[in-house]
Design a protein around this motif. Structure first.
Motif: not given
Ligand SMILES: Nc1ncnc2c1ncn2[C@@H]1O[C@H](COP(=O)(O)OP(=O)(O)OP(=O)(O)O)[C@@H](O)[C@H]1O
Ligand SMILES: [Mg+2]
Lengths: 229, 402
Positions: A95, A97, B305, B308, B399, B402
């Protein structure tokens, strides 16, 4: 004082009309500085437990006291603050970025916490040296090997100097040699007093921990700590 | 997170997904450019027409023979009111009105002009010396028509520049005798070219004294009388006074129509103002569409995202930090889009002006501000809304996407 105190923790997921009890009636206590391996078959609730410990998820019932404070009743932003300063997370799939360099990824928790750039630079430089990444500071994640990526992730998890590190199968995506390196890094952190909880499928790796938890169907099936106590 | 870090993070995030960024910037730019170009067109049309009307002359009151307008067909007046002629003396009498500065009686028709074997058809206007200044025309050469007795048919003429070129070539035209219809006239002046416009084109015009034109066309009535008021404010008085004088001269019958150029202009101005608004409406719609496009792009971005966002939350970012980062990103995208659209729109308006020099295609300031404002507002709104939603997710939920 216990670092972690779980009592009566329930976590269930609804899938259509069936309910999956990922965690059921879980009581658990960990002291500061412990090195705990969580093991058990796939689907037994290891990741669910770790996510709860890391405040990434909320239990349906039960209480979770971290450093003596009940953290299940905190607001999302208060929980974020706890994650920021008290907990470091290491994931199986790193994980990172992708658009940020190794140094920027390591600095990310500090950036989010609003720490001054000079202090960030100082700490990142130390971390890069400590984790053998000095030559890789400006590399993007896709320019790094798996082991290097996980080292960046560990550096990121420790950069805020949290007392608790949670690692969910940190070596799952690595070969044995690089996996061992990563485990050594984590154990060094533990040796310096950081509480370490590692989820793993690897029995030899699990055996290295001072305490083993074995889970099955959302329950603690075996806790080596019980025998010691 | 510190402001500088938030901005840098947002910039890197935007630069990290070039296609998505380019798309939303393009959407915004097209929206703003559409507003600028469309309103430039609409407002340009309005100003073009208004300009053309003003070029007919300023502070004009126009008198036409016959009663038109109100009431429709009325059998009673249809019998009695055979319109009395509007005569040269009527026009001359209007000069007595205190609010009037100048008067030019007008007659017009087509005839032929010939010189040295060359002959062509022309528009002949009969008027007086004041015709040229009232209509904002100018003389390129020579002198005005004689300003004496309006009933005297002096055999002189002013000609347009094109007629001079065609009949006389490079030889001097002034003082030459030409034939207009069945009359011999002396060329005393040449009109300066005014270019193409709403009004008469002076290039192919021949102006002769009013009495001469009446003889030429064998008519006793005037086509109309141009009356110039002393000032803009004096227009209503000039109108009333002209009407009163003519009524008195026509034995109490109001058998003329008096229109003021102002009223015509105001009507057109209103009409074209509405046109500009309609155009602005179209532009606003295109802007809204651009905004929705930006929203969609941002929505896709947030979905892409979400993992992210989950990671940032896992690393301790508060909801506010995440919202601010996305706000900054949306602000950058829409500011860039708005700027690009502004430049694009102004370039488009410039190209229009180059292609059609008579057409003043300039976007009004209000439209530019409204366009930029709407662009920024919709970009921000639609950029932040999906981010707010994403920031509310539990970190683990985010999280796992994906
Ligand atoms: N988001 C979710 N939605 C539905 N069910 C879930 C979700 N997360 C976990 N589960 C279920 O909860 C149970 C425990 O899952 P968990 O991921 O904790 O297992 P695990 O022990 O980590 O397994 P593995 O060793 O494969 O990683 C499983 O039955 C899983 O299907
Ligand atoms: Mg798991």
């Amino acid at each position: 004082m216990a670092l972690i105190e779980l009592s009566g923790i329930e976590r269930s997921f609804r899938l259509g009309d069936t309910t999956v009890h990922a965690l059921a009636g879980l009581d658990l206590r960990m002291d500061a500085g412990e090195y705990v391996a969580v093991m058990g078959p796939s689907g037994s609730g290891k990741s669910t437990l770790l996510n709860l410990l890391g405040l990434l998820d909320r239990p349906n019932a039960g209480s979770y006291r971290l450093e003596g404070r009940d953290v299940t009743t905190l607001s999302p932003d208060e929980q974020a603050a706890v994650r920021s300063t008290r907990i470091g997370f290491v994931f199986q799939s790193f994980h990172l970025v992708p658009r940020l360099t190794a140094a920027e990824n390591i600095a990310l928790p500090m950036t989010l916490a609003g720490i001054a750039p000079a202090e960030r630079r100082r700490r990142v430089e130390r971390a890069l040296a400590d984790f053998g990444l000095a030559q890789r500071a400006g590399h993007k994640p896709d320019e790094l090997s798996g082991g290097q990526r996980q080292r960046v992730a560990i550096a990121r998890a420790t950069i805020m100097q949290p007392p608790l590190i949670l690692a969910d199968e940190p070596t799952g995506n690595l070969d044995r040699h690089t996996g061992d390196e990563v485990v050594h890094l984590l154990e060094e952190l533990n040796a310096r007093g950081v509480t370490l909880v590692v989820v793993t499928h690897d029995p030899t790796l699990g055996a290295r921990a001072r305490r083993q938890l074995v889970m099955e169907d959302g329950r603690l099936q075996h806790d080596s700590g019980d025998a010691a106590r | 997170m510190r402001l500088a870090d938030t901005l840098r993070f947002a910039r890197d995030a935007a630069a990290g997904t070039p296609l998505r960024t380019a798309l939303s910037v393009l959407a915004m730019a097209i929206g703003v450019a559409a507003v600028v170009v469309l309103t430039a067109l609409g407002d340009g049309a309005r100003r073009y027409v208004v300009g053309q009307f003003s070029s007919l002359g300023t502070n004009l009151v126009i008198v036409l023979p016959g009663r038109t307008g109100t009431g429709g067909f009325n059998p009673a007046t249809a019998i009695t009111a055979t319109p009395r002629d509007l005569t040269i003396d009527d026009a001359a009498a209007l000069r007595r009105a205190p609010a009037v500065r100048r008067v030019a009686p007008l007659n017009a028709g087509t005839s032929e002009i010939s010189y040295g074997g060359r002959l062509r058809e022309v528009m002949v206007v009969g008027s007086t010396a004041e015709f040229v200044p009232i209509r904002n025309f100018e003389l390129a050469q020579g002198e005005a028509l004689p300003d004496d007795d309006w009933n005297r048919a002096a055999p002189v003429a002013l000609i347009g520049a094109k007629i001079r070129d065609e009949l006389f070539g490079s030889r001097p035209a002034l003082g030459q005798l030409a034939r207009v219809g069945d009359r011999r006239v002396r060329i005393v002046g040449v009109l300066k070219s005014t270019g193409q416009g709403l009004g008469m084109n002076t290039d192919e015009l021949v102006v002769v004294p009013i009495a001469l034109a009446q003889a030429l066309f064998n008519s006793n009535t005037l086509f109309r009388v141009l009356v110039e008021a002393k000032s803009r404010d004096a227009i209503p008085q000039a109108r009333d006074q002209a009407l009163a004088i003519l009524k008195q001269r026509h034995r109490g019958e109001e058998d003329v129509t008096v229109i003021t150029q102002d009223a015509v202009l105001a009507t057109f101005d209103k009409l074209l103002g509405a046109l500009t608004l309609a155009v602005a409406g179209i532009a606003a719609i295109s802007l809204a569409v651009a905004g929705i496009l930006v929203m969609n792009v941002m929505l896709v971005a947030v979905t892409q995202r979400t993992a992210e966002i989950g990671l940032l939350k896992a690393l301790g970012a508060s909801g506010r930090t995440i919202r601010l980062a996305f706000l900054a990103e949306a602000a950058m995208l829409s500011a860039l889009g708005a700027l690009l659209g502004y430049l694009l729109g102004q370039a488009g308006a410039f190209a229009l002006r180059q292609a059609f020099p008579v057409f003043p295609a300039v976007a009004p300031d209000w439209a530019v501000f409204a366009g930029l404002g709407t662009a920024l507002a919709t970009g921000l709104l639609f950029g932040v809304m999906p981010a707010r939603r994403a920031a509310r997710l539990d970190p683990v939920q985010a999280l796992m996407k994906h």
